[in-house]
Design a protein around this motif. Sequence first.
Motif, PDB file in Angstrom:
ATOM      1  N   GLU A 262     -19.727  33.037  26.180  1.00  0.00           N
ATOM      2  CA  GLU A 262     -19.657  31.595  26.430  1.00  0.00           C
ATOM      3  C   GLU A 262     -18.363  31.050  25.834  1.00  0.00           C
ATOM      4  O   GLU A 262     -18.002  31.366  24.703  1.00  0.00           O
ATOM      5  CB  GLU A 262     -20.849  30.892  25.797  1.00  0.00           C
ATOM      6  CG  GLU A 262     -20.881  29.409  26.075  1.00  0.00           C
ATOM      7  CD  GLU A 262     -22.117  28.744  25.512  1.00  0.00           C
ATOM      8  OE1 GLU A 262     -22.057  27.524  25.300  1.00  0.00           O
ATOM      9  OE2 GLU A 262     -23.120  29.427  25.283  1.00  0.00           O
ATOM     10  N   VAL A 263     -17.671  30.238  26.607  1.00  0.00           N
ATOM     11  CA  VAL A 263     -16.413  29.640  26.151  1.00  0.00           C
ATOM     12  C   VAL A 263     -16.726  28.237  25.628  1.00  0.00           C
ATOM     13  O   VAL A 263     -17.115  27.358  26.402  1.00  0.00           O
ATOM     14  CB  VAL A 263     -15.369  29.577  27.288  1.00  0.00           C
ATOM     15  CG1 VAL A 263     -14.095  28.928  26.802  1.00  0.00           C
ATOM     16  CG2 VAL A 263     -15.103  30.980  27.832  1.00  0.00           C
TER      17      VAL A 263
ATOM     18  N   LEU B 125      -9.952  35.653  26.587  1.00  0.00           N
ATOM     19  CA  LEU B 125     -10.587  36.858  26.048  1.00  0.00           C
ATOM     20  C   LEU B 125     -12.108  36.719  26.015  1.00  0.00           C
ATOM     21  O   LEU B 125     -12.839  37.664  26.337  1.00  0.00           O
ATOM     22  CB  LEU B 125     -10.077  37.154  24.649  1.00  0.00           C
ATOM     23  CG  LEU B 125      -8.742  37.864  24.556  1.00  0.00           C
ATOM     24  CD1 LEU B 125      -8.202  37.792  23.129  1.00  0.00           C
ATOM     25  CD2 LEU B 125      -8.885  39.307  24.992  1.00  0.00           C
ATOM     26  N   LEU B 126     -12.578  35.549  25.627  1.00  0.00           N
ATOM     27  CA  LEU B 126     -14.019  35.311  25.614  1.00  0.00           C
ATOM     28  C   LEU B 126     -14.589  35.418  27.027  1.00  0.00           C
ATOM     29  O   LEU B 126     -15.611  36.084  27.251  1.00  0.00           O
ATOM     30  CB  LEU B 126     -14.337  33.945  25.013  1.00  0.00           C
ATOM     31  CG  LEU B 126     -14.116  33.799  23.516  1.00  0.00           C
ATOM     32  CD1 LEU B 126     -14.235  32.341  23.097  1.00  0.00           C
ATOM     33  CD2 LEU B 126     -15.094  34.672  22.744  1.00  0.00           C
TER      34      LEU B 126
ATOM     35  N   GLY C 104     -12.445  33.502  15.227  1.00  0.00           N
ATOM     36  CA  GLY C 104     -13.677  34.095  14.714  1.00  0.00           C
ATOM     37  C   GLY C 104     -14.548  34.654  15.824  1.00  0.00           C
ATOM     38  O   GLY C 104     -15.204  35.689  15.657  1.00  0.00           O
ATOM     39  N   LEU C 105     -14.532  34.021  16.978  1.00  0.00           N
ATOM     40  CA  LEU C 105     -15.334  34.482  18.110  1.00  0.00           C
ATOM     41  C   LEU C 105     -14.715  35.692  18.809  1.00  0.00           C
ATOM     42  O   LEU C 105     -15.429  36.566  19.290  1.00  0.00           O
ATOM     43  CB  LEU C 105     -15.514  33.347  19.124  1.00  0.00           C
ATOM     44  CG  LEU C 105     -16.289  32.132  18.640  1.00  0.00           C
ATOM     45  CD1 LEU C 105     -16.261  31.023  19.687  1.00  0.00           C
ATOM     46  CD2 LEU C 105     -17.732  32.508  18.303  1.00  0.00           C
ATOM     47  N   VAL C 106     -13.395  35.750  18.876  1.00  0.00           N
ATOM     48  CA  VAL C 106     -12.743  36.850  19.604  1.00  0.00           C
ATOM     49  C   VAL C 106     -12.421  38.037  18.712  1.00  0.00           C
ATOM     50  O   VAL C 106     -12.076  39.105  19.219  1.00  0.00           O
ATOM     51  CB  VAL C 106     -11.454  36.395  20.331  1.00  0.00           C
ATOM     52  CG1 VAL C 106     -11.743  35.281  21.310  1.00  0.00           C
ATOM     53  CG2 VAL C 106     -10.371  35.994  19.354  1.00  0.00           C
ATOM     54  N   SER C 107     -12.553  37.890  17.410  1.00  0.00           N
ATOM     55  CA  SER C 107     -12.151  38.965  16.498  1.00  0.00           C
ATOM     56  C   SER C 107     -12.948  40.254  16.703  1.00  0.00           C
ATOM     57  O   SER C 107     -12.485  41.325  16.329  1.00  0.00           O
ATOM     58  CB  SER C 107     -12.236  38.505  15.044  1.00  0.00           C
ATOM     59  OG  SER C 107     -13.554  38.155  14.710  1.00  0.00           O
ATOM     60  N   GLU C 108     -14.126  40.170  17.319  1.00  0.00           N
ATOM     61  CA  GLU C 108     -14.877  41.397  17.589  1.00  0.00           C
ATOM     62  C   GLU C 108     -14.337  42.132  18.815  1.00  0.00           C
ATOM     63  O   GLU C 108     -14.659  43.295  19.031  1.00  0.00           O
ATOM     64  CB  GLU C 108     -16.362  41.100  17.761  1.00  0.00           C
ATOM     65  CG  GLU C 108     -16.712  40.280  18.989  1.00  0.00           C
ATOM     66  CD  GLU C 108     -18.199  39.994  19.077  1.00  0.00           C
ATOM     67  OE1 GLU C 108     -18.928  40.842  19.616  1.00  0.00           O
ATOM     68  OE2 GLU C 108     -18.615  38.936  18.584  1.00  0.00           O
TER      69      GLU C 108
ATOM     70  N   VAL D 138      -2.224  29.953  22.287  1.00  0.00           N
ATOM     71  CA  VAL D 138      -3.190  30.758  21.533  1.00  0.00           C
ATOM     72  C   VAL D 138      -4.613  30.381  21.931  1.00  0.00           C
ATOM     73  O   VAL D 138      -5.454  31.253  22.183  1.00  0.00           O
ATOM     74  CB  VAL D 138      -2.975  30.593  20.007  1.00  0.00           C
ATOM     75  CG1 VAL D 138      -4.096  31.254  19.227  1.00  0.00           C
ATOM     76  CG2 VAL D 138      -1.627  31.150  19.609  1.00  0.00           C
ATOM     77  N   GLU D 139      -4.888  29.091  22.015  1.00  0.00           N
ATOM     78  CA  GLU D 139      -6.228  28.624  22.385  1.00  0.00           C
ATOM     79  C   GLU D 139      -6.641  29.167  23.744  1.00  0.00           C
ATOM     80  O   GLU D 139      -7.735  29.716  23.911  1.00  0.00           O
ATOM     81  CB  GLU D 139      -6.262  27.096  22.409  1.00  0.00           C
ATOM     82  CG  GLU D 139      -7.588  26.523  22.852  1.00  0.00           C
ATOM     83  CD  GLU D 139      -7.563  25.015  23.010  1.00  0.00           C
ATOM     84  OE1 GLU D 139      -8.435  24.497  23.730  1.00  0.00           O
ATOM     85  OE2 GLU D 139      -6.692  24.338  22.429  1.00  0.00           O
ATOM     86  N   LYS D 140      -5.761  29.051  24.739  1.00  0.00           N
ATOM     87  CA  LYS D 140      -6.080  29.510  26.093  1.00  0.00           C
ATOM     88  C   LYS D 140      -6.231  31.029  26.135  1.00  0.00           C
ATOM     89  O   LYS D 140      -7.083  31.550  26.851  1.00  0.00           O
ATOM     90  CB  LYS D 140      -5.009  29.066  27.089  1.00  0.00           C
ATOM     91  CG  LYS D 140      -4.813  27.563  27.171  1.00  0.00           C
ATOM     92  CD  LYS D 140      -6.068  26.829  27.588  1.00  0.00           C
ATOM     93  CE  LYS D 140      -5.792  25.341  27.683  1.00  0.00           C
ATOM     94  NZ  LYS D 140      -6.970  24.532  27.830  1.00  0.00           N
TER      95      LYS D 140
END
Length: 56
Positions: A23-24, A16-17, A35-39, A9-11
């Motif tokens: 920025e990763v 996706l970012l 929270g960062l990828v939800s958009e 999941v993390e990778k």
Amino acid sequence: MAFHSQQSVEKSFKALLEHNKQEVPKQHSTLKLYGLVSEFIDIFVNEEMYKKINFH
């Protein structure tokens, strides 16, 4: 097995970012990464349940 699931999941979130030219961050919390990828993706995460099992 749980470790490998978290890593997957993390990778995926970090990919996706990167794909969206974001920025990763150097962190491992999948909840924060979510929270960062939800958009960029439309997925549902039961955050209360997740907080009970998140180790970071």
